[in-house]
Design a protein around this motif. Sequence first.
Motif, PDB file in Angstrom:
ATOM      1  N   UNK A 148     -58.237  -9.982  24.575  1.00 20.29           N
ATOM      2  CA  UNK A 148     -58.062  -8.558  25.439  1.00 20.29           C
ATOM      3  C   UNK A 148     -57.054  -8.679  26.449  1.00 20.29           C
ATOM      4  N   UNK A 149     -56.227  -7.523  26.278  1.00 22.47           N
ATOM      5  CA  UNK A 149     -55.013  -7.400  27.120  1.00 22.47           C
ATOM      6  C   UNK A 149     -55.612  -6.194  28.160  1.00 22.47           C
ATOM      7  N   UNK A 150     -55.292  -6.695  29.599  1.00 21.89           N
ATOM      8  CA  UNK A 150     -55.494  -5.828  30.544  1.00 21.89           C
ATOM      9  C   UNK A 150     -54.149  -5.247  31.088  1.00 21.89           C
ATOM     10  N   UNK A 151     -53.837  -4.052  30.904  1.00 29.00           N
ATOM     11  CA  UNK A 151     -52.551  -3.430  30.951  1.00 29.00           C
ATOM     12  C   UNK A 151     -52.345  -3.174  32.468  1.00 29.00           C
ATOM     13  N   UNK A 152     -51.332  -3.580  33.128  1.00 33.26           N
ATOM     14  CA  UNK A 152     -51.029  -3.549  34.442  1.00 33.26           C
ATOM     15  C   UNK A 152     -50.149  -2.126  34.751  1.00 33.26           C
ATOM     16  N   UNK A 153     -49.203  -2.048  33.841  1.00 35.15           N
ATOM     17  CA  UNK A 153     -48.230  -1.004  33.798  1.00 35.15           C
ATOM     18  C   UNK A 153     -47.829  -0.473  32.592  1.00 35.15           C
ATOM     19  N   UNK A 154     -47.435   0.733  32.418  1.00 34.68           N
ATOM     20  CA  UNK A 154     -46.941   1.457  31.264  1.00 34.68           C
ATOM     21  C   UNK A 154     -45.381   1.635  31.397  1.00 34.68           C
ATOM     22  N   UNK A 155     -44.560   1.164  30.517  1.00 34.17           N
ATOM     23  CA  UNK A 155     -43.267   1.437  30.638  1.00 34.17           C
ATOM     24  C   UNK A 155     -42.543   3.013  30.834  1.00 34.17           C
TER      25      UNK A 155
ATOM     26  N   UNK B  13     -67.495 -13.267  27.906  1.00 33.58           N
ATOM     27  CA  UNK B  13     -66.728 -14.515  27.505  1.00 33.58           C
ATOM     28  C   UNK B  13     -65.611 -14.551  26.816  1.00 33.58           C
ATOM     29  N   UNK B  14     -64.912 -13.386  26.898  1.00 39.63           N
ATOM     30  CA  UNK B  14     -63.661 -13.013  26.222  1.00 39.63           C
ATOM     31  C   UNK B  14     -62.437 -13.532  26.914  1.00 39.63           C
ATOM     32  N   UNK B  15     -61.422 -14.062  26.182  1.00 39.15           N
ATOM     33  CA  UNK B  15     -60.085 -14.453  26.796  1.00 39.15           C
ATOM     34  C   UNK B  15     -59.433 -13.190  27.108  1.00 39.15           C
ATOM     35  N   UNK B  16     -58.726 -13.256  28.268  1.00 40.36           N
ATOM     36  CA  UNK B  16     -57.834 -12.059  28.570  1.00 40.36           C
ATOM     37  C   UNK B  16     -56.512 -12.223  29.110  1.00 40.36           C
ATOM     38  N   UNK B  17     -55.554 -11.385  29.005  1.00 39.10           N
ATOM     39  CA  UNK B  17     -54.439 -11.413  29.802  1.00 39.10           C
ATOM     40  C   UNK B  17     -53.823 -10.368  30.490  1.00 39.10           C
ATOM     41  N   UNK B  18     -53.170 -10.240  31.553  1.00 32.12           N
ATOM     42  CA  UNK B  18     -52.633  -9.122  31.885  1.00 32.12           C
ATOM     43  C   UNK B  18     -51.006  -8.920  31.266  1.00 32.12           C
ATOM     44  N   UNK B  19     -50.755  -7.718  30.884  1.00 29.65           N
ATOM     45  CA  UNK B  19     -49.480  -7.372  30.293  1.00 29.65           C
ATOM     46  C   UNK B  19     -49.066  -5.962  30.511  1.00 29.65           C
TER      47      UNK B  19
END
Length: 428
Positions: free
Chosen positions: A220-227, A364-370
């Motif tokens: 899962x990607x957790x979006x922090x900003x939109x270009x 229990x899913x891996x996620x990262x901010x992007x």
Amino acid sequence: EFESFLSTSLHSISLDIETLQSQIEELSTFSDTPAPSVTRILYSENDVLARRYVKNLMGLSGLSVREDAVGNIFGRWDGYEPELEAVATGSHIDAIPYAGKYDGVVGVLGAIEAINVLRRSGFKPKRSLEVILFTSEEPTRFGIGCLGSRLMAGSEQLANSLKETVDSQNMSFFDAARSAGYAKDNEDLSTVFLKKGSYSAFVELHIEQGPILEEEGVSIGIVTAIAAPASMEVEFEGNGGHAGAVLMPYRNDAGLGAAELALAVEKYVLESGSIDTVGTVGILELHPGAINSIPSKSHLKIDTRDIDEKRRNTVVEKIHQSAVTIAKNRRLSLTEFKIINQDPPALSDKSIIRAMEIATQELNLTHKSMISRAYHDSLFMARISPMGMIFIPCYKGYSHKPEEYASSGDIANGVKVLALTLAKLSQD
Ligand code: HGY
Ligand code: MN
Ligand code: MN
Ligand code: MN
């Protein structure tokens, strides 16, 4: 309410991924180009058929459906405190020429399935939940991206310019809208505008349209900003003439002016000082378009983006200066240099990011901010509501081409995170 829902539901999140997959396949058949590509242009016959298909699914999910003057479609599940601002989610179903079947669609059909998951688990939302199908996120027909969400965010400038906007076949925006059953009464689009705070939160589920999640094996990607996207339209004019008879010193070739400007776009984004600056000339038309006629006219559409707005604006400025210099040096007239849009970036809301993180941990899913390098309707919803985006991996990051693909496992993960996030936000 939410904790108890979480504990019960986690074992029984009954997500019907087979049906969702078949809906994605079915929706992809409403296309102007043959499978596996999808082309679905605003207000076209296939767009109207696709809209009808989605409205039917909204109805089957017990959502009450309404549409606004330009065809933004809202499917609402009333909460037990319906006077509170609703929590919204959604995306788009229009597709650029020869695109894929997941861009936008995952965030519309997946949102409806997230509602189904919550209903099946017996969850009762406090704040109403609303699924939005945004009209025309793609710029294809009328040259402006996020037309529906831009209007919802209250763009007077767009509402006015649409009165003179025509498509490449010279059909006006309003005639096209009326042909699809919208904009019936008048040309006043301010009825589409939503007040700031109309929603307590807006969350969009979308494929990443980039390779990072797949490459790093993150779910899962957790979006922090939109270009920040910007686009321009440029036209050069010269005298044209016979490709054999006119010797080189006597030419002012509009095609070469366009070519030189396209290379200048590449030069400026490469020298911006950051890998985050991008530039594309996706449309370059030559007139008359005959092998033995010197182009007398050239028409380019330029797309440039960056997560840093100032850096992006410097590129826009340099492109403009280049267009003027190229015209002068090549004895061309610069008959058009129009900035179509020059939008700021958008930041995701901290509390929505938090809700998403909790949901991914519970599952229990891996996620990262992007950050999102593509723009989305969320970019404009952020102007009237706290915003967040959930990304799922897509095959090699492919998008805007028929090879676009997201696995049912990844789609299921995204829908579950969306369902839990919506449940949490509706209890706030
Ligand atoms: O171009 C974009 O970023 C979006 O996918 N329409
Ligand atoms: Mn797209
Ligand atoms: Mn999209
Ligand atoms: Mn033009």
